[in-house]
Motif scaffolding. Structure first.
Motif, PDB file in Angstrom:
ATOM      1  N   VAL A   5      42.205 -18.684  13.890  1.00 40.66           N
ATOM      2  CA  VAL A   5      41.508 -17.499  14.405  1.00 40.66           C
ATOM      3  C   VAL A   5      41.659 -17.503  15.921  1.00 40.66           C
ATOM      4  O   VAL A   5      41.221 -18.439  16.596  1.00 40.66           O
ATOM      5  CB  VAL A   5      40.018 -17.492  14.018  1.00 40.66           C
ATOM      6  CG1 VAL A   5      39.349 -16.222  14.548  1.00 40.66           C
ATOM      7  CG2 VAL A   5      39.856 -17.586  12.509  1.00 40.66           C
ATOM      8  N   ILE A   6      42.293 -16.483  16.452  1.00 40.25           N
ATOM      9  CA  ILE A   6      42.533 -16.381  17.896  1.00 40.25           C
ATOM     10  C   ILE A   6      41.603 -15.322  18.470  1.00 40.25           C
ATOM     11  O   ILE A   6      41.596 -14.175  18.017  1.00 40.25           O
ATOM     12  CB  ILE A   6      43.996 -16.030  18.189  1.00 40.25           C
ATOM     13  CG1 ILE A   6      44.914 -17.120  17.642  1.00 40.25           C
ATOM     14  CG2 ILE A   6      44.221 -15.842  19.687  1.00 40.25           C
ATOM     15  CD1 ILE A   6      46.381 -16.804  17.768  1.00 40.25           C
ATOM     16  N   ILE A   7      40.830 -15.720  19.495  1.00 40.17           N
ATOM     17  CA  ILE A   7      39.829 -14.825  20.071  1.00 40.17           C
ATOM     18  C   ILE A   7      40.021 -14.751  21.583  1.00 40.17           C
ATOM     19  O   ILE A   7      39.571 -15.636  22.316  1.00 40.17           O
ATOM     20  CB  ILE A   7      38.398 -15.302  19.745  1.00 40.17           C
ATOM     21  CG1 ILE A   7      38.222 -15.458  18.233  1.00 40.17           C
ATOM     22  CG2 ILE A   7      37.367 -14.343  20.321  1.00 40.17           C
ATOM     23  CD1 ILE A   7      36.917 -16.109  17.823  1.00 40.17           C
ATOM     24  N   PRO A   8      40.713 -13.719  22.077  1.00 33.52           N
ATOM     25  CA  PRO A   8      40.785 -13.530  23.529  1.00 33.52           C
ATOM     26  C   PRO A   8      39.454 -12.992  24.043  1.00 33.52           C
ATOM     27  O   PRO A   8      38.792 -12.191  23.365  1.00 33.52           O
ATOM     28  CB  PRO A   8      41.916 -12.510  23.697  1.00 33.52           C
ATOM     29  CG  PRO A   8      41.963 -11.773  22.408  1.00 33.52           C
ATOM     30  CD  PRO A   8      41.471 -12.708  21.333  1.00 33.52           C
ATOM     31  N   LEU A   9      39.045 -13.411  25.229  1.00 35.13           N
ATOM     32  CA  LEU A   9      37.727 -12.983  25.707  1.00 35.13           C
ATOM     33  C   LEU A   9      37.669 -12.935  27.225  1.00 35.13           C
ATOM     34  O   LEU A   9      38.408 -13.644  27.917  1.00 35.13           O
ATOM     35  CB  LEU A   9      36.653 -13.941  25.184  1.00 35.13           C
ATOM     36  CG  LEU A   9      36.774 -15.396  25.646  1.00 35.13           C
ATOM     37  CD1 LEU A   9      35.706 -15.730  26.690  1.00 35.13           C
ATOM     38  CD2 LEU A   9      36.694 -16.347  24.460  1.00 35.13           C
ATOM     39  N   TYR A  10      36.795 -12.087  27.699  1.00 36.06           N
ATOM     40  CA  TYR A  10      36.522 -11.968  29.132  1.00 36.06           C
ATOM     41  C   TYR A  10      35.040 -11.657  29.301  1.00 36.06           C
ATOM     42  O   TYR A  10      34.574 -10.593  28.905  1.00 36.06           O
ATOM     43  CB  TYR A  10      37.381 -10.860  29.755  1.00 36.06           C
ATOM     44  CG  TYR A  10      37.132 -10.652  31.237  1.00 36.06           C
ATOM     45  CD1 TYR A  10      37.527 -11.600  32.171  1.00 36.06           C
ATOM     46  CD2 TYR A  10      36.491  -9.498  31.688  1.00 36.06           C
ATOM     47  CE1 TYR A  10      37.292 -11.414  33.522  1.00 36.06           C
ATOM     48  CE2 TYR A  10      36.254  -9.299  33.039  1.00 36.06           C
ATOM     49  CZ  TYR A  10      36.654 -10.266  33.956  1.00 36.06           C
ATOM     50  OH  TYR A  10      36.422 -10.075  35.295  1.00 36.06           O
ATOM     51  N   ASN A  11      34.304 -12.613  29.843  1.00 43.71           N
ATOM     52  CA  ASN A  11      32.866 -12.458  30.079  1.00 43.71           C
ATOM     53  C   ASN A  11      32.102 -12.109  28.797  1.00 43.71           C
ATOM     54  O   ASN A  11      31.456 -11.064  28.706  1.00 43.71           O
ATOM     55  CB  ASN A  11      32.598 -11.404  31.161  1.00 43.71           C
ATOM     56  CG  ASN A  11      33.062 -11.845  32.540  1.00 43.71           C
ATOM     57  OD1 ASN A  11      33.340 -13.023  32.757  1.00 43.71           O
ATOM     58  ND2 ASN A  11      33.139 -10.909  33.472  1.00 43.71           N
ATOM     59  N   GLU A  12      32.191 -12.993  27.812  1.00 41.01           N
ATOM     60  CA  GLU A  12      31.498 -12.775  26.539  1.00 41.01           C
ATOM     61  C   GLU A  12      30.646 -13.988  26.167  1.00 41.01           C
ATOM     62  O   GLU A  12      30.512 -14.339  25.001  1.00 41.01           O
ATOM     63  CB  GLU A  12      32.511 -12.493  25.425  1.00 41.01           C
ATOM     64  CG  GLU A  12      33.377 -11.275  25.626  1.00 41.01           C
ATOM     65  CD  GLU A  12      32.637  -9.959  25.402  1.00 41.01           C
ATOM     66  OE1 GLU A  12      31.442 -10.016  25.060  1.00 41.01           O
ATOM     67  OE2 GLU A  12      33.261  -8.900  25.561  1.00 41.01           O
ATOM     68  N   ALA A  13      30.062 -14.654  27.166  1.00 42.96           N
ATOM     69  CA  ALA A  13      29.329 -15.907  26.923  1.00 42.96           C
ATOM     70  C   ALA A  13      28.210 -15.728  25.896  1.00 42.96           C
ATOM     71  O   ALA A  13      27.967 -16.615  25.066  1.00 42.96           O
ATOM     72  CB  ALA A  13      28.753 -16.433  28.242  1.00 42.96           C
ATOM     73  N   GLU A  14      27.511 -14.606  25.927  1.00 50.30           N
ATOM     74  CA  GLU A  14      26.359 -14.408  25.040  1.00 50.30           C
ATOM     75  C   GLU A  14      26.749 -14.352  23.575  1.00 50.30           C
ATOM     76  O   GLU A  14      26.002 -14.811  22.707  1.00 50.30           O
ATOM     77  CB  GLU A  14      25.624 -13.129  25.431  1.00 50.30           C
ATOM     78  CG  GLU A  14      24.967 -13.166  26.800  1.00 50.30           C
ATOM     79  CD  GLU A  14      24.356 -11.817  27.147  1.00 50.30           C
ATOM     80  OE1 GLU A  14      23.131 -11.754  27.334  1.00 50.30           O
ATOM     81  OE2 GLU A  14      25.110 -10.835  27.233  1.00 50.30           O
ATOM     82  N   SER A  15      27.915 -13.800  23.292  1.00 45.69           N
ATOM     83  CA  SER A  15      28.281 -13.565  21.891  1.00 45.69           C
ATOM     84  C   SER A  15      29.008 -14.744  21.247  1.00 45.69           C
ATOM     85  O   SER A  15      29.091 -14.817  20.010  1.00 45.69           O
ATOM     86  CB  SER A  15      29.160 -12.316  21.790  1.00 45.69           C
ATOM     87  OG  SER A  15      30.387 -12.502  22.480  1.00 45.69           O
TER      88      SER A  15
END
Length: 320
Positions: A5-15
């Motif tokens: 499972v690949i999850i790119p993220l930017y400023n998603e600390a809460e989720s």
């Protein structure tokens, strides 16, 4: 391993903690072996600290941290490079994609034989300012790509056979056109699954309306590269030859009209006084430039190290 499972993220600390817990519950219920790759695209919040904490507590979690924000395509490229699962699932980190869809996506790849399955958020919780441009954009991509069975090319929730992600290159902002990239690479068993779209729970969207403008420009680039990337002379040379020929014939007609008038003693204005002379001359110059552009493009293409980089699925060789 069954699934990456690949999850790119930017400023998603809460989720992130909630998202991982949700994924883990689904994987445990289905008895999948799996890994979760969080690709931190230069976040300025505590996202990386959260990923480090998750990785310390769960061996299935891996992370990649960019020094700055590069974009979703570079994040996916790095994730694809590191993925080890037989099936690769991509999803967004904002909890708008449901991990409950993973088992069905997995079966569509492994049982039904698809190379790629794209999610379709048929019922969306986005404003009209986002949904209407999205529909127009997807209609355009369907027409140009020839993949008529997909309704939502830009959906972050997708499933891939491992061979697909190892044989396509996602760069720039081409993540919107991964099905098109896969088709061009020879993976044409592309399906779609209606998936649940959830309202954003934390933070705010990182994408503005400018993505649609950039998307159309990227689409034109991809269309040209896929159609003429290995044979630029076919388009530039053809257009250049047509323009030069039309301009040349027009110049001949203008000159012949002048000669006929002189032969009959009829007064006739100078050739250079006619605007059509300059139009024909300009067409010949542009035609020559286009032809030379195609010629140079062909030379560059022939000297490319990937000019014979073909996708070979299987081969049978005689034993010695």
């Amino acid at each position: 391993m069954d699934i990456s499972v690949i999850i790119p993220l930017y400023n998603e600390a809460e989720s992130l903690p909630e998202l991982y817990s949700w994924i883990a519950r689904v994987m445990s219920a289905e008895h999948f072996s799996y890994e979760v790759l969080f690709i931190n695209d230069g976040s300025t919040d505590t996202s990386w600290s959260v990923i480090e904490q998750l990785a310390s507590e769960h061996p299935e979690v891996r992370g990649i941290k960019f020094r700055r924000n590069y974009g979703k395509s570079p994040a996916l490229y790095c994730g694809f490079k590191e993925a080890q699962g037989d099936v690769v699932i991509t999803m967004d980190a904002d909890l708008q994609d449901s991990p409950d869809e993973i088992p069905a996506l997995y079966r569509m790849i492994t049982v039904e034989g698809y190379d790629l399955v794209s999610g379709y958020k048929q019922k969306r919780y986005d404003p009209l300012s986002k949904t209407i441009p999205t529909k127009l954009f997807n209609a355009t991509v369907r027409r140009i790509s020839g993949i008529h069975n997909l309704h939502d090319f830009n959906c972050g929730l997708k499933a891939y056979r491992r061979d697909v992600v190892k044989n396509i290159e996602v760069y720039g902002e081409m993540h919107r056109f991964i099905p098109y990239l896969a088709k061009n690479a020879g993976f044409d068993r592309i399906g779609e699954k209606v998936v649940q779209h959830q309202a954003r729970k934390y933070g705010k969207s990182k994408f503005g309306l400018n993505r649609f403008v950039n998307g159309y420009l990227d689409l034109m680039t991809l269309w040209f590269l896929s159609s003429f990337g290995r044979k630029p002379m076919h388009v530039f040379g053809f257009l250049g030859s047509i323009m030069f020929f039309i301009g040349f014939v027009a110049a001949i007609i203008i000159g012949a009209g002048k000669l006929i008038a002189l032969a009959h003693g009829v007064p006739h204005r100078l050739v250079t006084d006619s605007p059509y002379f300059y139009i024909s001359l300009t067409m010949m110059i542009i035609g020559t430039q286009l032809f030379l552009a195609g010629f140079l493009g062909d030379l560059i293409s022939r000297s490319s190290s990937t000019r014979n980089d073909y996708q070979i699925e299987e081969a049978i060789r005689c034993g010695k």
